[in-house]
Structure formats: structure tokens, C-alpha cells
Design an enzyme around this catalytic site. Structure first.
Site, mmCIF file in Angstrom:
data_model
loop_
_atom_site.group_PDB
_atom_site.id
_atom_site.type_symbol
_atom_site.label_atom_id
_atom_site.label_comp_id
_atom_site.label_asym_id
_atom_site.label_seq_id
_atom_site.Cartn_x
_atom_site.Cartn_y
_atom_site.Cartn_z
ATOM 1 N N ASP A 1 37.990 43.144 53.759
ATOM 2 C CA ASP A 1 37.195 42.246 52.908
ATOM 3 C C ASP A 1 36.727 41.066 53.742
ATOM 4 O O ASP A 1 37.297 40.766 54.794
ATOM 5 C CB ASP A 1 38.033 41.749 51.720
ATOM 6 C CG ASP A 1 37.212 40.838 50.802
ATOM 7 O OD1 ASP A 1 36.121 41.256 50.371
ATOM 8 O OD2 ASP A 1 37.637 39.696 50.552
ATOM 9 N N SER A 2 35.714 40.386 53.240
ATOM 10 C CA SER A 2 35.211 39.196 53.922
ATOM 11 C C SER A 2 36.256 38.070 53.924
ATOM 12 O O SER A 2 36.099 37.106 54.663
ATOM 13 C CB SER A 2 33.931 38.716 53.232
ATOM 14 O OG SER A 2 34.196 38.430 51.872
ATOM 15 N N TYR B 1 30.487 36.157 53.033
ATOM 16 C CA TYR B 1 29.438 37.029 53.540
ATOM 17 C C TYR B 1 28.191 36.997 52.638
ATOM 18 O O TYR B 1 27.100 37.321 53.073
ATOM 19 C CB TYR B 1 29.926 38.488 53.578
ATOM 20 C CG TYR B 1 30.840 38.864 54.728
ATOM 21 C CD1 TYR B 1 31.416 37.918 55.561
ATOM 22 C CD2 TYR B 1 31.107 40.211 54.966
ATOM 23 C CE1 TYR B 1 32.269 38.298 56.593
ATOM 24 C CE2 TYR B 1 31.944 40.595 56.004
ATOM 25 C CZ TYR B 1 32.528 39.644 56.807
ATOM 26 O OH TYR B 1 33.349 40.025 57.829
ATOM 27 N N GLY B 2 28.417 36.649 51.356
ATOM 28 C CA GLY B 2 27.389 36.847 50.321
ATOM 29 C C GLY B 2 26.052 36.192 50.575
ATOM 30 O O GLY B 2 25.028 36.635 50.052
ATOM 31 N N CYS C 1 34.968 44.809 49.683
ATOM 32 C CA CYS C 1 33.964 43.753 49.502
ATOM 33 C C CYS C 1 32.627 44.370 49.070
ATOM 34 O O CYS C 1 32.121 45.278 49.735
ATOM 35 C CB CYS C 1 33.810 43.034 50.840
ATOM 36 S SG CYS C 1 32.527 41.796 50.893
ATOM 37 N N THR D 1 29.662 42.889 49.067
ATOM 38 C CA THR D 1 28.577 42.520 49.973
ATOM 39 C C THR D 1 28.614 43.415 51.211
ATOM 40 O O THR D 1 27.578 43.914 51.659
ATOM 41 C CB THR D 1 28.714 41.030 50.370
ATOM 42 O OG1 THR D 1 28.862 40.257 49.177
ATOM 43 C CG2 THR D 1 27.495 40.560 51.121
ATOM 44 N N GLU E 1 36.974 29.860 45.099
ATOM 45 C CA GLU E 1 37.603 29.461 46.370
ATOM 46 C C GLU E 1 38.168 28.040 46.295
ATOM 47 O O GLU E 1 39.131 27.711 46.968
ATOM 48 C CB GLU E 1 36.576 29.524 47.508
ATOM 49 C CG GLU E 1 36.077 30.929 47.789
ATOM 50 C CD GLU E 1 36.812 31.591 48.941
ATOM 51 O OE1 GLU E 1 37.162 30.885 49.882
ATOM 52 O OE2 GLU E 1 37.017 32.825 48.869
ATOM 53 N N CYS F 1 31.676 41.665 42.344
ATOM 54 C CA CYS F 1 32.138 40.766 43.396
ATOM 55 C C CYS F 1 33.643 40.601 43.243
ATOM 56 O O CYS F 1 34.150 40.455 42.120
ATOM 57 C CB CYS F 1 31.454 39.407 43.285
ATOM 58 S SG CYS F 1 32.124 38.187 44.423
ATOM 59 N N THR F 2 34.321 40.628 44.379
ATOM 60 C CA THR F 2 35.788 40.578 44.374
ATOM 61 C C THR F 2 36.361 39.341 43.673
ATOM 62 O O THR F 2 37.469 39.377 43.161
ATOM 63 C CB THR F 2 36.296 40.553 45.824
ATOM 64 O OG1 THR F 2 35.575 39.524 46.532
ATOM 65 C CG2 THR F 2 36.092 41.888 46.494
ATOM 66 N N HIS F 3 35.588 38.231 43.701
ATOM 67 C CA HIS F 3 36.120 36.976 43.162
ATOM 68 C C HIS F 3 35.976 36.854 41.644
ATOM 69 O O HIS F 3 36.665 36.049 41.032
ATOM 70 C CB HIS F 3 35.382 35.786 43.784
ATOM 71 C CG HIS F 3 35.761 35.505 45.201
ATOM 72 N ND1 HIS F 3 35.655 36.448 46.189
ATOM 73 C CD2 HIS F 3 36.241 34.373 45.782
ATOM 74 C CE1 HIS F 3 36.052 35.902 47.334
ATOM 75 N NE2 HIS F 3 36.412 34.660 47.112
HETATM 76 N N1 DGL Z 1 33.959 39.689 48.881
HETATM 77 C C1 DGL Z 1 32.610 39.289 48.522
HETATM 78 C C2 DGL Z 1 32.006 40.323 47.559
HETATM 79 O O1 DGL Z 1 32.697 41.082 46.893
HETATM 80 C C3 DGL Z 1 32.561 37.915 47.888
HETATM 81 C C4 DGL Z 1 32.844 36.810 48.871
HETATM 82 C C5 DGL Z 1 31.808 36.678 49.960
HETATM 83 O O2 DGL Z 1 30.644 36.334 49.667
HETATM 84 O O3 DGL Z 1 32.158 36.942 51.099
HETATM 85 O O4 DGL Z 1 30.789 40.395 47.454
#
Ligand code: DGL
Length: 276
Positions: free
Chosen positions: A12-13, A44-45, A75, A77, A160, A194-196
């Protein structure tokens, strides 16, 4: 050709992929796992295609070189921007016996089946939405689905920075929910791409009418991985089963450990690695 035995790799990012990994480990506790979060370079987004591909490719190579026969890009993204090139170019050239899977296809398979109206909403990062990867996958698997997408660039920073329970979270969640539902009043399923975003579930549920299903990716990705392992004994047989998990981060191990509990629901210990 060497066919390694090793843990299942999860990339993951940063920390968000822990929400997906937690569900995977709950469902499949016997396997060994190696989690790598690129916290030094998250998020990363908002980054370009080239950058996301380059970072993801480095992370995936690290996990494959560590002996993982299978890597999951937890992730969205990275799955949207890098998976195809990694599968079609890097694996073919350098790791022909290893596999890398993303979160988009399993999500589309489940969400597409779930929807009756075939009008589906999606919340994701700007990178995921701009990539049109979900739309392409729906077009392939469910051509009768119309997808309505909303990029929510403030949602990852809210999570975050531990601001999920604040008026700011209400403002930004309501804003994007309203914008999505204004596009179509017949949406019956929304995917949190998105993971968050599961960390904002309470707030999202507050503004999304009850008749609309909100699909969190973790459990469905875990189910689909279970299914994949059953269908691919040649890969499954190379996944070590001691029930052990290791956590790596490109950033500070102390910070990773401090923040991981919110995403993973339990304390973990992490090690720092350099990818570059
Ligand atoms: N892990 C990213 C996703 O699921 C979210 C966080 C990021 O932008 O890196 O898209």
C-alpha cells in the site's frame, strides 16, 4: 525457473492498506504475510501516473524479491495506475511465476452483482477517479452499469490527521455525498474505493440515505482472495502457513507503529526498509 515459497505480500502507499489487510488476515489467519507501506512517499492519490507506477513497481519488486509468490496491491490508486503495467510488463519479463492482484476487479465483481438499479456511485482519490479504471472494469464485466464517480481529495488528509470526528469531516463528507447523489437519484450501491474511507464510514452513513448500500472493500477483497487461492493451487501451495505477519515501512518505523493501530485495530511492530 525458481518458484519461491514465502508469505503473501501486501503493498500500500502507506497505512490505509492495513484496513484491507486486517480483513484478509481475519478471514485467512493461517498464512504468513509481509505488509509494505510506502509511508515515506504517501499519499499516492494526487500524484502522476508515472510516479505512482514507479513507486508501486519498486514496492512490488521488493516483496517479490523477498520471496512472496503473490502480492496484493491493497491500494486503489496503485491498482488503478500501476497494476496493468506491472502484470503485463514487469511480471512477464522478470517474475513469470509470481502473481500480483489489485482491489479493483474484486470490488467491481461484488458491487456490480449487488446493484439492482445498475446505477453505482464511487468515492475515490483524484488519481483513482481520473484513471477511469473502475469504469473500464464495469464496462467489461457489467456493461449495463452506469458509474457515477466523486474524487474526495480531503478525505485521506482528514483520516491521516485524526479529524474523522470533527465538523470539518462533516463538511467534506456531506459536500461529496450531496454532489454524488445530485448526479443521479437512482444510485443503490456506493463503493468506497479508497483504503482510508472505511474510517469515515460513520460520517458517510450519516449523509447517505439508508436504502443505499455502502460497500467497504476490505471484506470483499478478502473473500475474493480466498476464492483465488482455492482456484490457484499452484500459487496457494507456495504460500507459507505459520500464521505470522511482518510489517515494513519506507518511513519511520516508530511513526508507523504509532499510527497503525487506528487502521489495523491492534498494536504491531514495524521495520524500516529503503526502496531507493
Ligand atoms: N491507499 C490509497 C488508495 O486506496 C489512499 C491513500 C493515498 O492517496 O495514497 O487510493
Amino acid at each position: 525457473m525458481n518458484k519461491s515459497h514465502g508469505p503473501i505480500g501486501i503493498f500500500d502507499s502507506g497505512l490505509g492498506g492495513l484496513t484491507v489487510f486486517h480483513e484478509i488476515r481475519n478471514l485467512l489467519p493461517d498464512y504468513d504475510y509481509l505488509y509494505l507501506g510506502d509511508t515515506a512517499r504517501t499519499p499516492y492519490g494526487t500524484r502522476s501516473f508515472e510516479t505512482i507506477y514507479h513507486y508501486t513497481q519498486q514496492g512490488v519488486s521488493y516483496l517479490l524479491d523477498a520471496g512472496c509468490p503473490l502480492v496484493i496491491l491493497a491500494c486503489n490508486t496503485a491498482s488503478a495506475k500501476a497494476l496493468r503495467t506491472i502484470q503485463q510488463k514487469d511480471l512477464v519479463a522478470h517474475y513469470p511465476n509470481e502473481r500480483v492482484l489489485g482491489v479493483i476487479r474484486p470490488s467491481v465483481e461484488v458491487v456490480g452483482e449487488n446493484s439492482k438499479t445498475k446505477k453505482i456511485g464511487l468515492f475515490g482519490t483524484s488519481g483513482t477517479v481520473r484513471s477511469e479504471s473502475y469504469k473500464m472494469e464495469f464496462d467489461k464485466l457489467f456493461p449495463d452499469v452506469t458509474l457515477y464517480q466523486q474524487a474526495c481529495p480531503m478525505w485521506v488528509p482528514l483520516v491521516e490527521n485524526n479529524e474523522t470526528d470533527t465538523p470539518a469531516a462533516d463538511y467534506f463528507v456531506k459536500r461529496h455525498v450531496d454532489a454524488l447523489l445530485k448526479e443521479c437519484d437512482d444510485i443503490d450501491t456506493i463503493i468506497l474505493a479508497c483504503t482510508h474511507y472505511p474510517m469515515l464510514m460513520e460520517k458517510i452513513r450519516k449523509y447517505v440515505p439508508n436504502h443505499i448500500d455502502i460497500m467497504d472493500q476490505g471484506p470483499l477483497v478478502a473473500d475474493k482472495l480466498d476464492d483465488y487461492l482455492h482456484r490457484h493451487p499452484e500459487i496457494e501451495g507456495r504460500c507459507i502457513k505459520n500464521g505470522e505477519s511482518k510489517f515494513m515501512t519506507t518511513g519511520s518505523a516508530d511513526l508507523f507503529e504509532e499510527n497503525a493501530e487506528v487502521f489495523f485495530g491492534e498494536k504491531i511492530s514495524a521495520m524500516h526498509v529503503e526502496l531507493f
